[in-house]
Design a protein around this motif. Structure first.
Motif, PDB file in Angstrom:
ATOM      1  N   LYS A  33       1.434  -0.773  12.212  1.00  0.00           N
ATOM      2  CA  LYS A  33       1.821  -0.374  13.407  1.00  0.00           C
ATOM      3  C   LYS A  33       2.928  -1.034  14.109  1.00  0.00           C
ATOM      4  O   LYS A  33       4.007  -0.563  14.470  1.00  0.00           O
ATOM      5  CB  LYS A  33       0.554  -0.516  14.686  1.00  0.00           C
ATOM      6  CG  LYS A  33       0.769   0.063  15.929  1.00  0.00           C
ATOM      7  CD  LYS A  33       0.563   1.776  15.624  1.00  0.00           C
ATOM      8  CE  LYS A  33       0.888   2.328  17.055  1.00  0.00           C
ATOM      9  NZ  LYS A  33       0.918   3.981  16.696  1.00  0.00           N
ATOM     10  N   LYS A  34       3.131  -2.506  13.489  1.00  0.00           N
ATOM     11  CA  LYS A  34       4.450  -3.191  14.007  1.00  0.00           C
ATOM     12  C   LYS A  34       5.398  -2.848  13.539  1.00  0.00           C
ATOM     13  O   LYS A  34       6.436  -2.789  13.941  1.00  0.00           O
ATOM     14  CB  LYS A  34       3.869  -4.826  13.542  1.00  0.00           C
ATOM     15  CG  LYS A  34       4.650  -5.819  14.196  1.00  0.00           C
ATOM     16  CD  LYS A  34       3.960  -6.051  15.753  1.00  0.00           C
ATOM     17  CE  LYS A  34       5.109  -7.311  16.220  1.00  0.00           C
ATOM     18  NZ  LYS A  34       4.620  -7.402  17.625  1.00  0.00           N
ATOM     19  N   GLN A  35       5.540  -2.575  11.938  1.00  0.00           N
ATOM     20  CA  GLN A  35       6.451  -1.942  11.357  1.00  0.00           C
ATOM     21  C   GLN A  35       7.095  -0.658  11.904  1.00  0.00           C
ATOM     22  O   GLN A  35       8.179  -0.255  12.164  1.00  0.00           O
ATOM     23  CB  GLN A  35       6.108  -1.889   9.871  1.00  0.00           C
ATOM     24  CG  GLN A  35       7.360  -1.655   8.933  1.00  0.00           C
ATOM     25  CD  GLN A  35       7.104  -1.972   7.475  1.00  0.00           C
ATOM     26  OE1 GLN A  35       6.464  -1.123   6.967  1.00  0.00           O
ATOM     27  NE2 GLN A  35       7.636  -2.658   6.778  1.00  0.00           N
ATOM     28  N   GLU A  36       6.042   0.401  12.237  1.00  0.00           N
ATOM     29  CA  GLU A  36       6.260   1.607  12.819  1.00  0.00           C
ATOM     30  C   GLU A  36       7.077   1.314  14.226  1.00  0.00           C
ATOM     31  O   GLU A  36       8.089   2.045  14.320  1.00  0.00           O
ATOM     32  CB  GLU A  36       4.962   2.292  13.231  1.00  0.00           C
ATOM     33  CG  GLU A  36       5.189   3.548  13.728  1.00  0.00           C
ATOM     34  CD  GLU A  36       3.872   4.237  14.400  1.00  0.00           C
ATOM     35  OE1 GLU A  36       3.991   5.488  14.753  1.00  0.00           O
ATOM     36  OE2 GLU A  36       2.820   3.555  14.759  1.00  0.00           O
ATOM     37  N   ILE A  37       6.876   0.530  14.999  1.00  0.00           N
ATOM     38  CA  ILE A  37       7.345   0.141  16.270  1.00  0.00           C
ATOM     39  C   ILE A  37       8.924  -0.247  16.000  1.00  0.00           C
ATOM     40  O   ILE A  37       9.965   0.057  16.348  1.00  0.00           O
ATOM     41  CB  ILE A  37       6.661  -0.760  17.087  1.00  0.00           C
ATOM     42  CG1 ILE A  37       5.274  -0.116  17.816  1.00  0.00           C
ATOM     43  CG2 ILE A  37       7.607  -1.213  18.335  1.00  0.00           C
ATOM     44  CD1 ILE A  37       4.485  -1.236  18.203  1.00  0.00           C
ATOM     45  N   ALA A  38       8.989  -1.229  14.938  1.00  0.00           N
ATOM     46  CA  ALA A  38      10.326  -1.846  14.686  1.00  0.00           C
ATOM     47  C   ALA A  38      11.127  -0.553  13.997  1.00  0.00           C
ATOM     48  O   ALA A  38      12.312  -0.427  14.240  1.00  0.00           O
ATOM     49  CB  ALA A  38      10.177  -2.820  13.466  1.00  0.00           C
ATOM     50  N   TYR A  39      10.784   0.198  13.345  1.00  0.00           N
ATOM     51  CA  TYR A  39      11.584   1.428  12.886  1.00  0.00           C
ATOM     52  C   TYR A  39      11.953   2.509  13.811  1.00  0.00           C
ATOM     53  O   TYR A  39      12.876   2.878  13.907  1.00  0.00           O
ATOM     54  CB  TYR A  39      10.969   2.232  11.481  1.00  0.00           C
ATOM     55  CG  TYR A  39      10.360   1.328  10.403  1.00  0.00           C
ATOM     56  CD1 TYR A  39      11.150   0.045   9.972  1.00  0.00           C
ATOM     57  CD2 TYR A  39       9.839   1.887   9.526  1.00  0.00           C
ATOM     58  CE1 TYR A  39      11.002  -0.543   8.983  1.00  0.00           C
ATOM     59  CE2 TYR A  39       9.777   1.318   8.084  1.00  0.00           C
ATOM     60  CZ  TYR A  39      10.163   0.214   7.858  1.00  0.00           C
ATOM     61  OH  TYR A  39      10.263  -0.838   6.683  1.00  0.00           O
ATOM     62  N   GLN A  40      10.795   2.601  14.704  1.00  0.00           N
ATOM     63  CA  GLN A  40      11.254   3.427  15.707  1.00  0.00           C
ATOM     64  C   GLN A  40      12.393   3.093  16.820  1.00  0.00           C
ATOM     65  O   GLN A  40      13.178   3.719  17.145  1.00  0.00           O
ATOM     66  CB  GLN A  40       9.885   3.818  16.522  1.00  0.00           C
ATOM     67  CG  GLN A  40       8.785   4.706  15.902  1.00  0.00           C
ATOM     68  CD  GLN A  40       8.940   6.021  15.831  1.00  0.00           C
ATOM     69  OE1 GLN A  40      10.168   6.514  16.085  1.00  0.00           O
ATOM     70  NE2 GLN A  40       7.933   6.875  15.860  1.00  0.00           N
ATOM     71  N   GLN A  41      12.161   1.702  16.959  1.00  0.00           N
ATOM     72  CA  GLN A  41      13.235   1.064  17.822  1.00  0.00           C
ATOM     73  C   GLN A  41      14.824   1.327  17.099  1.00  0.00           C
ATOM     74  O   GLN A  41      15.679   1.634  17.873  1.00  0.00           O
ATOM     75  CB  GLN A  41      12.940  -0.415  18.109  1.00  0.00           C
ATOM     76  CG  GLN A  41      11.600  -0.726  19.177  1.00  0.00           C
ATOM     77  CD  GLN A  41      11.362  -2.002  19.330  1.00  0.00           C
ATOM     78  OE1 GLN A  41      10.769  -2.626  18.287  1.00  0.00           O
ATOM     79  NE2 GLN A  41      11.868  -2.596  20.290  1.00  0.00           N
ATOM     80  N   SER A  44      15.766   4.914  17.310  1.00  0.00           N
ATOM     81  CA  SER A  44      16.311   5.421  18.644  1.00  0.00           C
ATOM     82  C   SER A  44      17.625   4.778  18.733  1.00  0.00           C
ATOM     83  O   SER A  44      18.485   5.542  19.352  1.00  0.00           O
ATOM     84  CB  SER A  44      15.356   4.777  19.497  1.00  0.00           C
ATOM     85  OG  SER A  44      15.411   4.836  20.932  1.00  0.00           O
ATOM     86  N   GLU A 559      13.248  -6.227  19.527  1.00  0.00           N
ATOM     87  CA  GLU A 559      14.175  -6.262  20.421  1.00  0.00           C
ATOM     88  C   GLU A 559      15.105  -7.241  20.606  1.00  0.00           C
ATOM     89  O   GLU A 559      16.282  -6.960  20.810  1.00  0.00           O
ATOM     90  CB  GLU A 559      13.377  -5.870  21.708  1.00  0.00           C
ATOM     91  CG  GLU A 559      14.453  -5.175  22.985  1.00  0.00           C
ATOM     92  CD  GLU A 559      13.512  -4.633  24.238  1.00  0.00           C
ATOM     93  OE1 GLU A 559      14.062  -4.976  25.126  1.00  0.00           O
ATOM     94  OE2 GLU A 559      12.533  -4.180  23.903  1.00  0.00           O
TER      95      GLU A 559
END
Length: 583
Positions: A33-41, A44, A559
């Motif tokens: 999940k942590k990597q998913e959020i990093a990739y999404q950011q 984006s 971020e």
């Protein structure tokens, strides 16, 4: 002319693409999940800056929680995610699936933000691997039936083709690209045993053939025994990392890179995944899928665990089921007779290709100084060092063979040869020794942004693990045993030294790196660690709160790291404008 050449940014980036001219869906995989959020950011931000084509569905799909499932298991999970999101519509789409899940332990400057977002030494703004992947395969969707192209985030394929030749993905089953390589290269790759060519087979730079069977990392003896070795006038002689230096040698084999599956095959795999329920072991999309294909395939590979990093219960059984599922399906092969395959997933490959590989530099237009502010002395010798998206002070020096990315280095900083400096801010005098890897990460601890710099030797093995604390001396840190280093740092060998369980004790999980309140202080502390190990001098760490790399990634603040990169971007842009106005 090597193809494909990266397309100009203005051709598709930032513009809405017409249906059928580009991928309908771009999928990037993430391991947690942590990597998913990093990739999404990061996705984006790239879309906001109009660095990617618009009108395309971009997705990051994370592996399910639980045991690791490998890139094969991840492929199956992506198929399910696509069906859940698009229903029956997904079988009319062209999809590119880029495997980028994993912690990049062999190239740790990509660990926090991902190999697919690794900066490359060309472009303005700087190209990342994602941009290059989309550019390299720009023509594929035009000549592809609906289906899925499966590739990895850390390799580059270059090929030459005639003016009227193009790669077609229009056959049922699997279609793979194949590169002529030396037999030595074949021992670390997948190797195709080809069916005899028919009299109607067109000979050229692209050649369409059928595969009799697929061998996964075979010995040279097995290649010969299986009929994989081809005699030809021109085959690639081995060169470091790049497989395709065309000298005259008598023998070669065809090795793998990416492959395509049509939607009928994708649905077959999806039905299998649903039937299995939960996967409990790692599946290799190459070794476990492709070895089941072709008329010469046998189930014998299922019991061969020679190339498996971790033996898991259930692996043999699931391999046997995959064989029963896929046997009889064709494996079509596109021979790229004038091609090169490059892998940049390890520190040694990354340094070689970015600083010393003249052929790759000329083929791709790699630059020594990309969107950076450097003193003239560094720019003059830049042909053997690589500076990406960084600011270097007036008297800063970077030795040949080193890469500096996303960093701010003051006037009294010198970087030794064969080093990687990533995400660092150094505002004091610093002599970074040769063969140094150092990268600073932003972390969030108890709601506050803090900084930790990981530091190693570029030849240190971050994947090496021991289970017994008494074997800690078998792990090397910057040329000496970890046990010796711990004595210098005032640390005791204990279970508390490592963040992982007892099967994961190594440099990756060793709590060695101080948490600091500023980027600069973090860097100074880790340079102290390196200086201590290099010169056998005491440097006490028992007054600091320490993190392992594994914990740094768990607490990373994406971020804040992206904010630092943006600050560099703004400062570089301003300085470049000032230079232009002065001229």
């Amino acid at each position: 002319m090597w193809m494909p050449i990266p397309v100009p940014e203005g051709e598709k980036a930032g513009k809405t693409v017409q249906s059928g001219t580009f991928w309908d869906i771009v999928v990037i995989t993430a391991v947690d999940k942590k990597q998913e959020i990093a990739y999404q950011q990061q996705l984006s931000q790239k879309l906001k800056r109009k660095e990617l084509p618009l009108g395309v569905h971009y997705h990051v799909f994370v592996d399910p929680p639980g045991p690791k499932i490998g890139n094969g298991g991840s492929t199956l999970h992506v198929l399910q995610c696509l069906e859940e999101r698009y229903g029956d519509k997904w079988d009319s789409f062209t999809v590119i699936l880029i495997h980028s899940g994993g912690y990049s332990q062999r190239l740790p400057n990509a660990s926090a933000l991902g190999k697919i977002f690794t900066a490359l030494p060309f472009g303005d703004p700087v190209y990342q691997m994602l941009d290059l992947k989309l550019a390299m395969y720009i023509d594929f969707p035009l000549h592809m039936n609906p289906g899925i192209l499966i590739t990895c985030a850390d390799d580059i394929e270059l090929y030459s083709a005639g003016a009227t030749e193009f790669i077609r993905f229009d056959q049922p089953g699997f279609t793979a690209l194949a590169h002529p390589s030396s037999l030595t290269i074949g021992t670390t790759h997948g190797v195709f045993v080809l069916e005899p060519a028919s009299l109607l087979t067109e000979k050229g730079q692209l050649e369409y053939r059928s595969c009799h069977r697929f061998l996964h990392k075979p010995s040279i003896a097995r290649m010969r025994q299986s009929g994989a070795v081809c005699e030809r006038g021109h085959c690639p002689a081995p060169s470091p990392g790049g497989e395709g230096n065309f000298n005259v040698i008598s023998e070669c084999v065809y090795t793998d890179s990416l492959f395509y599956i049509d939607h009928t095959t994708a649905k077959l795999l999806l039905a299998f995944y649903k039937q299995m329920g939960v996967l409990c072991c790692e599946i290799d999309a190459y070794g476990d899928f492709l070895q089941a294909l072709g008329p010469g395939a046998t189930p014998n590979y299922a019991k061969n665990i020679e190339n498996v990093t971790k033996e898991e219960s259930g692996l043999v059984e699931i391999r046997e089921k995959i064989f029963e599922l896929l046997k009889g399906l064709p494996l079509n092969v596109v021979l790229l007779n004038n091609s090169k395959f490059y892998h940049i997933g390890m520190t040694c490959e990354y340094l070689f290709h970015f600083t010393s590989d003249r052929k790759l530099k000329s083929e791709m237009g790699l630059m020594p100084n990309v969107f950076s502010i450097c003193p003239d002395s560094v720019e003059d010798t830049g042909k053997s060092a690589c500076i990406i998206h960084s600011i270097l002070g007036p008297r800063c020096s970077v030795a040949p063979g080193s890469v500096v990315e996303y960093s701010w280095l003051g006037p009294e900083v010198s970087v030794g040869t064969n080093s990687i400096i990533s995400g660092c801010y150094i505002d004091t005098k610093a002599d970074i020794p040769p063969n140094t890897f150092i990268a600073t990460l932003s972390v969030r601890i108890d709601g506050e942004v803090m900084y930790v710099s990981m530091a190693f030797g570029t030849e240190d093995n971050l994947k090496k693990k021991v289970t017994d604390l008494a074997d800690t001396h078998l792990i090397n840190f910057f040329g000496i045993s970890l046990g010796q280093s711990l004595e210098l740092w005032g640390l005791r060998i204990s279970d508390e030294l490592f963040s992982g369980d007892e099967t994961c004790r190594g440099l990756w999980t060793a709590r060695l790196f101080p948490i600091c309140s500023t980027l600069s202080d973090s860097l100074k502390a880790s340079l102290g660690i390196l200086n201590s190990a290099q010169n056998m001098l005491p440097f006490k760490l028992n007054g600091f709160k320490l993190l392992s790399v594994e914990e740094m990634l768990r607490h990373k603040d994406v971020e804040d790291m992206l904010r630092f990169r943006h600050q560099l971007y703004e400062e570089i842009s301003l300085q470049k404008l000032k230079r232009e106005s002065d001229l």
